[in-house]
Each structure stands twice: as C-alpha cells, then as structure tokens.
Design an enzyme around this catalytic site. Sequence first.
Site, short mmCIF file in Angstrom:
data_model
loop_
_atom_site.label_atom_id
_atom_site.label_comp_id
_atom_site.label_asym_id
_atom_site.label_seq_id
_atom_site.Cartn_x
_atom_site.Cartn_y
_atom_site.Cartn_z
N ASP A 136 13.59 7.65 18.00
CA ASP A 136 14.77 6.90 18.46
C ASP A 136 15.78 6.67 17.35
OD1 ASP A 136 13.30 6.97 20.71
OD2 ASP A 136 12.75 4.86 20.70
N ASP A 156 5.63 10.66 25.20
CA ASP A 156 6.29 9.64 24.39
C ASP A 156 5.30 8.49 24.19
OD1 ASP A 156 8.25 8.26 23.05
OD2 ASP A 156 9.46 7.83 24.82
#
Length: 940
Positions: free
Chosen positions: A614, A538
């Site tokens: 996200d 990430d």
Amino acid sequence: MRGFCLLLAVLFCTCLGVHRENFRTCDQSGFCKRHRSLQPGNSDYVVQASSLRLSKTSLMVDVLNTKSDVRFLLQVYGLQHGIFRVKLVEAEPIRQRYEIPIGVTLVAEPEQAELVYHGEVSGQLKFSLGDNQMVINTNPLRIDFLINNEPVSSLNAQGLLKFEHTQEKKGWFSSRVSSLFSFVSQPFRAKKEETEEGVEGEEGAVQEDEKPSDDERDAGMWEETFKGFTDSKPNGPTSVGVDIAFPGFRYVYGIPEHADSFALKTTKSTDPYRMYNLDVFEYELYNPMALYGHIPFMVAHNDKHTVGVFFQNAAEGWIDIQSNIADKSVFSNLADFVTGNNDVPQTDTHWFFEDGIIDIFVLLGPGPKDVFKQYASLTGNTPLPPLWAIAYHQCRWNYNDQDDVRTVDQTMDKFDIPFDVIWLDIEHTDGKKYFTWDGSRFGDSVEMLRNLSSKGRKLVTIVDPHLKRDDNYETYTDARNQGLLVKNKDGHDFDGWCWPGSSSWPDFLDPKVREWWADQFSLEKYKGSANNLYVWNDMNEPSVFNSPEITFPKDVRHLSGVENREVHNIYGMLVHQATWDGLLKRSNYKERPFVLTRAFFAGSQRSGAVWTGDNMGEWSHLKMTVPMMLSLNLAGIHFSGADIGGFFRNPDSQLIARWYQAAIFQPFFRAHAHIDTKRREPYLLPEDHMIIARDAIKKRYSYLPYWYQLFYESETTGMPPMRSLWMEFPSEANIFEKDDEFMTGSAILVKPVTEEGQTSVSVYFPGKDVVWYDIDTYERYVGQEERTVEAPLSKLPAFQKGGTIVPRKMRGRRSASLTHNDPITLIVCLDKNGKADGQVYVDDYHSYEYRQGSYALSHLSFHNFKLENNLVHLGKDFSTKEWVERVIVVGVNTEPKNIHLIDADHNKVDLSHSYDSQTKVLTIRKPGVNVAQKWIINLH
Ligand SMILES: *[C@@H]1O[C@H](CO)[C@@H](O)[C@H](O)[C@H]1NC(C)=O
C-alpha cells in the site's frame, strides 16, 4: 491492499500516517536488545578440532560455549556452483527447533560438491571447494571464506555469535520472583475492545504488584508485553545470531522488503533493518521498518567480486549494518588478511532471529550473474509468466459490479488503450467470504468472464487467507470441521478480526491444508469462476486487526505444534504457493497460473508475482519504486511491481502520467487505487495526460517481446529482468550507490522522471567505450558521461545500449493475447565496432508446452554489414506465424547501396530501405521472414 488503520479510521477518523507505535522498535523487543547490546570481542564459542568428522562433501565438528558449557554441532557442506552451507545447532536440545522443510524455501535438497580438507595448521582447519577456500579458526570460532585466497566474508569475526540454548522454565523461576507466576498465566487478551484502546493507550491489565522488576521485564526472557498484549513465551529465550563481515566491500544490498535506498545504510543511529512480515499502513520511506514480506538474502559487491549470504530462518529477524574502513580495530579481525592497506573498506553486518537455527549459505560468486544463478539453484526460479500477465492490469478497490466492469472494458477500447486484466477487490464477495460473489452485483460472473475472454482478457479476484467465522460459510465450516485452522495458545481455533469481522486462518504450514486450499479453486468449488479467472492473495502476513503488531500473536500454534514465532515469515508464502497449486490443478497442470501476493519470503518467486503493497500517490513513492524493486529483483523476486499512481491519496494527473512511464520498464505493470480515491482509469485523465498514459501503456505493449524474453532468461538463468547498473557494469565503482536509474535486461537503460514539474534530467551513461541511443529519437550518447537529457512530460528518458538487438511489436491491439501472431520489428543498435547481438524467444505464450521443448529461440547477430538469424532451438512440432516486418539499424554511418535477404531456402530477395543521414538510422522494410527460420540480411 490496505491495513488495519482503515478500520480504525472509521472508528476514530484519525488516520494520518503510519502508526509507528503499533510496531515494535528494537528497544521493545527483548531478543533484539539482547543481541544488539553485545560488544565485539572474544567469542565464547570454541571449536573442538579433535572431534572433526569428514565426508567427501561435508564436515561435522563440536563447538563448545566455554561460558555456559553448552555443546553445539557445526556442520558445513560444500554445494554445487560454489556455495558453502554452514549450520550450527544445539548438540542436545531439550526441544526440537524448527527447521524449514525442503520444498518451502529450498526448492530441493541442494546438490553437494567435493569439500577438500587440507589439514589443521595452528588452530585453523583449511578446506577448499573449487576455486574457493574456507578457513575455520578454532579458538574462538570464526569462519572465513575466500575466493582464490582473497577473503570476502567471515562469520563471527566480531565475536557476536549468540545461540540461546533451549532451557526448562523452572530454572528461571527458582532464581527469580515466584510471584510472577500469576503474571505469566494472565489469559491472552485479544478481543475487539483492546484493538481500540491498544492503539492509543498503553497496557493496563497487569496489576502493579504483579509486575516484574524493570530488569526482568527488559530481559523479556519468559514473557513479554507489548501494548497490552502478553506473549506467553512457553519456550523462553530461543534466539540465534551472528555477525557476518564482508572485508573489501563498501556496499551491501538486498534483504527486502524495506522502503529504503538500494545500497543498504549503516544502522548506527537507527534501528536495525527488521524482517517480520507485517501489514504497515501508509508506510514511511527511508527507514528500516519491516514491511509485508522479507528475504534474508544479502549481496555484497565491489569492483572485483560479488558474494551473497542467505540466512535461512523463518522467525522474526533484525540486521545491523556498519560500513567502515578495515583497520586494526576489533571490528576488523580480518585486517590481518588484507595486506598492509589501511584504506580497505569493510562492511560488518549482525543478524539475529528470535528462534530457529543458524543456517547460512555463503554464495561466492565471483560475479553478479554467478550469485543470481547460485541463489536460484537454492530457492528456485521465477517461472515464465503467460504473456498477458506482463501486460497492463487495471485494478481498483473496487470495480463495483458487472456493469462497472463492462463499462471499464468498453471505455478502454473506446479510447484505444490496451489492457489485459481487470481486477476485483474484496467488495465483490458476499460479506468478505472469499470464493463467493455478491449476487446483487455480480449475479452473472460467468457471463462477465466470458465477455472478457472474447477479447483475450482475464479477471483477477482477491482471495485472502482469513475465513469469516460464519456457520453458513462452507469454506470456513469445512476447514473448522476438518481441524485445519491455526490454534491459539490454549488449543482453540484462533479467532481474530479482519475484513469480515471475526475470522480464523487455515494453517498453511500443514501440507494437507495446502492441498485442501488448492482444491477450493476448482471450477466446481469456486462457483461463478472460469478458466480466465486468476487470483490475488492479500493480507497474508497475515494481517489481524486486533492483535499485537496487527498480525498473529507469536504464541499461536500451528497444527504441528510449532509456534507462529518459529515460522512467521513463511506463512504468507505458503498461502501464495497453495493458491498457485490450486490454479495449476484447475488446468490439470497445463496452463501457467497467475497469483499476486503481498507477503513473501525466499522462494516466493516460484509462485509468481509480488507487489510492494500500500504505497502512496506521492512523488517520493514513485521515486522509491526503483530501489524497492531493485532489491526485490536482486533477492529473486523478479515479477514485482508497485501500484501505478500510488494506492492511497489522490495523485494529480502529472504524477499519474509519470508513473505510467516509469512502470513501462518495471516487471509487473498494474494500476491500483484505494476505495476512497477519485476514479482514475487512464481515460479519465485530462486529454493531454490521457494521451501520455496511453502512449506509455502502448510502449509497454510494444516491448512485450523483449519483456517475455527477459522472463525466459530469468527462468533459465536466474538473472533478474530489472537490474541495478552495477549488475551490468560490475567494475564501475562510481555507480554502486546509484538507484535512480536502472537497466531492464542488458539492453535498456532507464532514468524515470520522479520529480514534479521536471522537464530535463541528468543521466549517467555507464560503460567504457559503450554508446547509447535514445529509444525514441536514436540520439547518441557515450558511456561514462553524465548528460542532461530533455524530458518534457511526454518523454521517458530511456536508452538502448549499442551492441544489442531488441524485438518489439508495433501493431496496436486491445490486449496482448491478440498479439501472439503479430509481426516483429527488430531494433538493432550498433556498438563502436558496428556489431550487435540479441535473441528472439517465441512459444505459445500460455501453456507449459515450452518445458517439453515446444518453442523457438533464435540468436540474432549483426557483424560485417550483415544481420544473421540462427536458430538455437526449434521444437519438433512447434511453429509460429510471427515474422519480421521491419529492421531498424541504428548507428549506420554510410547508407548501403543495396540490401538483400537470403532466406531459409537460399533465395536472394532485394529489400527496400530508407536512410536518415542525420540520425544514422537505416530502416529495412518488410523482410517478411519467419522468426523461427534461418536467414541473413546483407548490407552493401
Ligand atoms: C456481456 O456482453 C453482452 C454484449 O455486450 C452484454 O449485453 C451483457 O450484459 C454482458 N454481460 C455481462 C455480465 O456483463
């Protein structure tokens, strides 16, 4: 996972949505403005035809900018599969420009093909490559591409080519205010204090009397300031750009990742589509802002042709798009080709990048399948994932400790919900130091992993590329001591703020660093790990909380001396590739790795899975999953998915249930949620919704044999598993914009329900003379009709195409790893002529043995009332226990009197069946034949 705003949320409690002001608009970017303000007209670039040099597969010719007198070199290569490569570089640069090395985006040096020169006729140099042609117009430079003499693409038709040649800084200085010097040498301001004011306030460090005049600031040539951060730009203006026209095309697609419609929009009244890998908190929908990863690959499609353009450049880019009708205007220099018809559509695109060179691949199809094959020949394929990786993943920020993991594992079993993988986010580490564990919560990680593996389950842990600057953290000190870290512009290790606080970043651009990183995943180095632990990268754009646009300053230095400006968009991909290599090494290259990434670029497909970052637990974001994933699939990122339920916010159980349904037929199937959200493991839903989510997950498992076969097809042909309708029905012009329906493979049509409270949907069924069958009820629909379909909450509208055979596994298991030997049910949906075709692909589901031929592939065909299984391939030492337990034939108009099997040994065996005259469904029970043998079932 989340972004920079989170940290600020803690500081300010004011995080309500995307902080647009953190990210540049075109108006705040010097090179964007310089290119965007160009007007169509006569280009200054002229080809000097007398300098033409030819080889069997390529040409080289000089190009002069008649205004600046700077010389350039144009190189064109003919490549295999119908691809032209056009490179334009400075003839005598004062500084080497960055070119992406082979093996990073391009999987290998592309194989060349014969380029035939047909001579010069009135200022045009004509070439052919197979059935395709290329015409180089010399004065001014314009390059046209034609399929069978029909123009489909043109470079510099509008004359927007602009190549900012390398220059010495002093030329600029002498001609401008020298007092600027103190401004330029302002030290870079990058401490935490600025983060806080950088978000809300404007910059303030520059004294009034040192400020450049507005014109100079706007030009942004030798330095540029954004939100108080000054980009030192030691090399000055270095951007490149050109327009690319698609005559005859109304629609273009691709250039992910943007949260926008699948068919790209005209950018006349918005910013151009931006390509700059960024961590964007709570991204907005339907706009061209940059997101986490980018692929400069665009596809134009019309009812006759599909063509692709891949612009290989790792710097920040922007693309303007305008669709119009080709007429006599300057916009359409090509109208003279398109004979006499004024209604011909045309899409004009304009691409510009901050650095690098012009390196364009033109992929001349002529159909969708050809373009995907061509693109894969350049950037590589998606390797076949292990079976468990396409099953269900249960993720959350965070599963708190090993007891929590065990409880989730046991409760899923208790509720009879299958899953294969549980995930741990950043909180599992000791102080956000990756490759470590928080000992108080995961003291027995190896035992936890062993417990999971007893049910065939895996664990994924997060490993981000920022390293905490902590003298007691060995991964960091090792990287620091060996000199493996990215440098700031002054040559010191770059120090930025991320999850652990003060952090540094390994320089993944350097192959030596990638090797070092890969070694960190060995069981000896990664203490407390095991072979059933896989990885998630990430924050690899990278995300840097206290930096301009929440990423590296453009003037940070990689070890080779290149600036991040030149390579920004490939950094995240290299993190992903190095991690992938680490898992490969761990198993001595025997087991297929799994690594999920957020940042990506062209070629990321070679190291596995990507998710759309996200997103939010809102209906609009559920709806957006389809166009976003279609764009990713089109651009080679086949193993992609969106967080089920949405990452931010608390979706209600209806939305969660619908999201599970929609994701059954999307490639990567993972639920994930933000740390501040309510727990939402499927068993926590109210019972009626829990049952819907569970049915969806079970349906996904039942279709795993089909999914697996699609990924095999992806690896071997480059075809995306998730497809827009036009990829399967390329000549149906009314579906070119459709992105609320999609195809999974060529057999399944899906129309997810993406609106609250909806109980029926309108479905367009494509295909002339095609019939479709509801996958649950086998209700029949005909092609080229729009129909209303009932969709109560328990129902995902999905349809199997007549003429296809789909393999499923119907036995419930706790994980996919436990289904390897389970029997198969074949769903045979007949077309109007009573025919159907399909495949079954079987291997060991986890290793690379299949690359040595250890697999079975059989072709199934139904015709003349018989179903035949013919082996296409059977590995020498390969065998499988998988057998056929049921055949369901849909669209059988009269019940057969008798059905028998002729098995591999030519034995004739009678089979029992049932027939439903209402639905016209015939069920043949227990043929009991192995899927990797030849057999025939006769219906009389
Ligand atoms: C592993 O499973 C056993 C048996 O259920 C259990 O007692 C033990 O606590 C588990 N270990 C971990 C670390 O979860």
